[in-house]
Structure formats: structure tokens, C-alpha cells
Design a protein around this motif. Structure first.
Motif, PDB file in Angstrom:
ATOM      1  N   ASP A 214       4.360  13.034   8.162  1.00 58.89           N
ATOM      2  CA  ASP A 214       4.644  11.731   8.755  1.00 58.89           C
ATOM      3  C   ASP A 214       3.455  11.387   9.648  1.00 58.89           C
ATOM      4  N   VAL A 215       2.800  10.267   9.339  1.00 60.70           N
ATOM      5  CA  VAL A 215       1.613   9.862  10.088  1.00 60.70           C
ATOM      6  C   VAL A 215       1.713   8.399  10.487  1.00 60.70           C
ATOM      7  N   ASP A 216       1.020   8.075  11.558  1.00 65.72           N
ATOM      8  CA  ASP A 216       0.836   6.689  11.959  1.00 65.72           C
ATOM      9  C   ASP A 216      -0.577   6.322  11.519  1.00 65.72           C
ATOM     10  N   VAL A 217      -0.722   5.218  10.799  1.00 62.07           N
ATOM     11  CA  VAL A 217      -2.031   4.800  10.295  1.00 62.07           C
ATOM     12  C   VAL A 217      -2.246   3.351  10.696  1.00 62.07           C
TER      13      VAL A 217
ATOM     14  N   GLY B 208       0.817  -1.210   0.000  1.00 63.54           N
ATOM     15  CA  GLY B 208       0.000   0.000   0.000  1.00 63.54           C
ATOM     16  C   GLY B 208       0.848   1.256   0.000  1.00 63.54           C
ATOM     17  N   TYR B 209       1.923   1.245   0.788  1.00 61.75           N
ATOM     18  CA  TYR B 209       2.832   2.387   0.843  1.00 61.75           C
ATOM     19  C   TYR B 209       3.417   2.668  -0.546  1.00 61.75           C
ATOM     20  N   ASN B 210       3.876   1.615  -1.216  1.00 63.23           N
ATOM     21  CA  ASN B 210       4.439   1.778  -2.559  1.00 63.23           C
ATOM     22  C   ASN B 210       3.392   2.295  -3.543  1.00 63.23           C
ATOM     23  N   MET B 211       2.154   1.872  -3.391  1.00 59.74           N
ATOM     24  CA  MET B 211       1.079   2.397  -4.230  1.00 59.74           C
ATOM     25  C   MET B 211       0.834   3.868  -3.902  1.00 59.74           C
TER      26      MET B 211
ATOM     27  N   LEU C  90       0.399   7.017  -6.210  1.00 60.80           N
ATOM     28  CA  LEU C  90      -0.971   7.509  -6.379  1.00 60.80           C
ATOM     29  C   LEU C  90      -1.104   9.007  -6.144  1.00 60.80           C
ATOM     30  N   ILE C  91      -0.309   9.557  -5.250  1.00 56.27           N
ATOM     31  CA  ILE C  91      -0.464  10.958  -4.891  1.00 56.27           C
ATOM     32  C   ILE C  91      -0.279  11.868  -6.101  1.00 56.27           C
ATOM     33  N   GLU C  92       0.640  11.545  -6.975  1.00 51.82           N
ATOM     34  CA  GLU C  92       0.843  12.357  -8.178  1.00 51.82           C
ATOM     35  C   GLU C  92      -0.400  12.345  -9.054  1.00 51.82           C
ATOM     36  N   ASP C  93      -0.973  11.167  -9.261  1.00 51.95           N
ATOM     37  CA  ASP C  93      -2.190  11.050 -10.050  1.00 51.95           C
ATOM     38  C   ASP C  93      -3.333  11.817  -9.383  1.00 51.95           C
ATOM     39  N   PHE C  94      -3.449  11.655  -8.075  1.00 57.97           N
ATOM     40  CA  PHE C  94      -4.514  12.344  -7.342  1.00 57.97           C
ATOM     41  C   PHE C  94      -4.385  13.855  -7.474  1.00 57.97           C
ATOM     42  N   LEU C  95      -3.202  14.392  -7.249  1.00 57.76           N
ATOM     43  CA  LEU C  95      -3.008  15.841  -7.321  1.00 57.76           C
ATOM     44  C   LEU C  95      -3.260  16.362  -8.738  1.00 57.76           C
ATOM     45  N   ALA C  96      -2.868  15.603  -9.745  1.00 60.25           N
ATOM     46  CA  ALA C  96      -3.081  16.032 -11.127  1.00 60.25           C
ATOM     47  C   ALA C  96      -4.566  16.013 -11.510  1.00 60.25           C
ATOM     48  N   ARG C  97      -5.297  15.025 -11.033  1.00 55.56           N
ATOM     49  CA  ARG C  97      -6.702  14.871 -11.419  1.00 55.56           C
ATOM     50  C   ARG C  97      -7.662  15.675 -10.556  1.00 55.56           C
TER      51      ARG C  97
ATOM     52  N   GLY D 151      -1.220   1.515   4.398  1.00 59.34           N
ATOM     53  CA  GLY D 151       0.028   1.792   3.709  1.00 59.34           C
ATOM     54  C   GLY D 151      -0.128   2.861   2.643  1.00 59.34           C
ATOM     55  N   ALA D 152      -1.235   2.813   1.896  1.00 57.04           N
ATOM     56  CA  ALA D 152      -1.463   3.810   0.840  1.00 57.04           C
ATOM     57  C   ALA D 152      -1.614   5.207   1.438  1.00 57.04           C
ATOM     58  N   LEU D 153      -2.356   5.302   2.533  1.00 60.06           N
ATOM     59  CA  LEU D 153      -2.513   6.606   3.189  1.00 60.06           C
ATOM     60  C   LEU D 153      -1.173   7.126   3.693  1.00 60.06           C
ATOM     61  N   LYS D 154      -0.388   6.251   4.310  1.00 63.26           N
ATOM     62  CA  LYS D 154       0.919   6.654   4.821  1.00 63.26           C
ATOM     63  C   LYS D 154       1.827   7.124   3.678  1.00 63.26           C
ATOM     64  N   GLY D 155       1.845   6.375   2.577  1.00 61.05           N
ATOM     65  CA  GLY D 155       2.677   6.741   1.433  1.00 61.05           C
ATOM     66  C   GLY D 155       2.255   8.060   0.807  1.00 61.05           C
ATOM     67  N   CYS D 156       0.965   8.243   0.601  1.00 61.68           N
ATOM     68  CA  CYS D 156       0.468   9.493   0.016  1.00 61.68           C
ATOM     69  C   CYS D 156       0.823  10.687   0.892  1.00 61.68           C
ATOM     70  N   LEU D 157       0.560  10.572   2.172  1.00 66.68           N
ATOM     71  CA  LEU D 157       0.801  11.704   3.076  1.00 66.68           C
ATOM     72  C   LEU D 157       2.287  11.993   3.237  1.00 66.68           C
ATOM     73  N   GLU D 158       3.113  10.957   3.197  1.00 70.74           N
ATOM     74  CA  GLU D 158       4.551  11.183   3.282  1.00 70.74           C
ATOM     75  C   GLU D 158       5.046  11.996   2.083  1.00 70.74           C
TER      76      GLU D 158
END
Length: 180
Positions: free
Chosen positions: A145-148, A48-51, A55-62, A133-140
Motif C-alpha cells: 500500500d503506497v501513496d503516490v 491508471g490504477y485500473n491499468m 499491467l503487473i501480471e504482464d510485467f512479471l511475466a516478461r 494510479g498505475a504505480l499504486k495499482g501495480c504495487l497494490e
């Protein structure tokens, strides 16, 4: 003669179900490959972190979402835009800490668990840990820095799935060594 499902006309619904079934097969394989649920949980979070960092780049662009000014605004963007865009759901943001540095995302109908029952003897498995993991990766990637972690899980008999996010610190932009 068989009846056609109403879902045939909505590719998003079909894609969502395909993702759910594919994810289930992935988790089943991880359960076979690893000796205990904690190892599976770590692998799901890592995936999830790797995703998330991609994902954050796609999210911010869209989404055309600008920089969030505080953690409350971040929570709203996550629930109303992020989850809606990628999973078709809008979790409820709730249970804020008095300091405003911790909240919960309450998911009434978790699409990942739609066709799932936990296998017997796997009560410590956090099936939806890929979301943490995805939330942690996006926010990082946006310097947070978050604990999820999963606090409640419908697969374990809870009425909802609750994901708890705690803000730890703002990350500083790091320049590669030698670049000032």
C-alpha cells in the motif's frame, strides 16, 4: 517532395508518439467532461490504477523479476525495468527519506508531456496523474500500500517531473470469504 522521418523505421517510437497523442486527446475530453481539475485528476488516477492492476501480471511475466525484499529494491525495479519496459525511460530514484519508506522518481523527459501545454486556467491539473494510479495499482497487486503523488511537473514550469512514493504498509494476502 516530402522527406521521410527517421522514426518510420522504429515502431516503438511511432507507437510511443501515438500513445502520447491519444493520451492527450483523452485528457482533453476529461477536461471538457468534468467541472474542475481535481475531478479530472481523480479520473486519471483511477484509470491508471485500473491499468496498473492489469499491467503487473504482464510485467512479471516478461521481466523475470522475483519478489523484492525491501522498498529500495522495489524502487530500482520500478525505475530500471518498469518505466523502461512501458515508457522507454529510466527515471532517477532520489530523495530517500531517512526511514527508507519514501522516495522520488525524477523524470527528465516525460513522454506523456512531449506535445503538451496545460490549457489556461487549469493549473491544478496533474496531467501525468495516470502514472500515479498505475504505480499504486501495480504495487497494490504485490501487497504494497503506497501513496503516490506528483510533486513537480514540467508542464507547470518545473525543470523535471517528480513523482513521490511513500510506503504505507504491507498488505496481507486476502482469501475470498469461506476459503481457508
Amino acid at each position: 517532395m516530402s522527406r521521410q522521418s527517421n522514426r518510420a523505421g522504429d515502431p516503438r517510437k511511432v507507437n510511443g508518439e501515438l500513445f502520447t497523442l491519444t493520451y492527450g486527446a483523452l485528457v482533453a475530453q476529461l477536461v471538457k467532461d468534468y467541472e474542475n481539475d481535481e475531478d479530472v485528476n481523480r479520473q486519471l488516477e483511477k484509470m491508471g490504477y485500473n491499468m496498473g492492476i492489469r499491467l503487473i501480471e504482464d510485467f512479471l511475466a516478461r521481466s523475470n523479476v522475483g519478489r523484492c525484499h525491501d522498498f529500495r529494491e522495489t524502487a530500482d525495479v520500478i525505475s530500471k525495468a518498469g518505466f523502461k519496459m512501458y515508457l522507454g525511460i529510466t527515471p532517477v530514484v532520489s530523495n530517500w527519506s531517512p526511514a527508507g519508506d519514501e522516495f522520488s522518481l525524477l523524470i527528465e523527459n516525460n513522454p506523456l508531456t512531449e506535445f503538451v501545454e496545460l490549457p489556461e486556467g487549469h493549473n491544478a491539473l496533474n496531467y501525468s496523474n495516470i502514472l500515479c494510479g498505475a504505480l499504486k495499482g501495480c504495487l497494490e497487486m504485490v501487497q504494497m500500500d503506497v501513496d503516490v503523488r506528483i510533486v513537480q511537473d514540467q508542464l507547470k514550469g518545473d525543470s523535471i517531473t517528480e513523482i513521490r512514493l511513500k510506503f504505507i504498509k504491507r498488505l496481507e494476502d486476502a482469501l475470498p470469504a469461506g476459503e481457508d
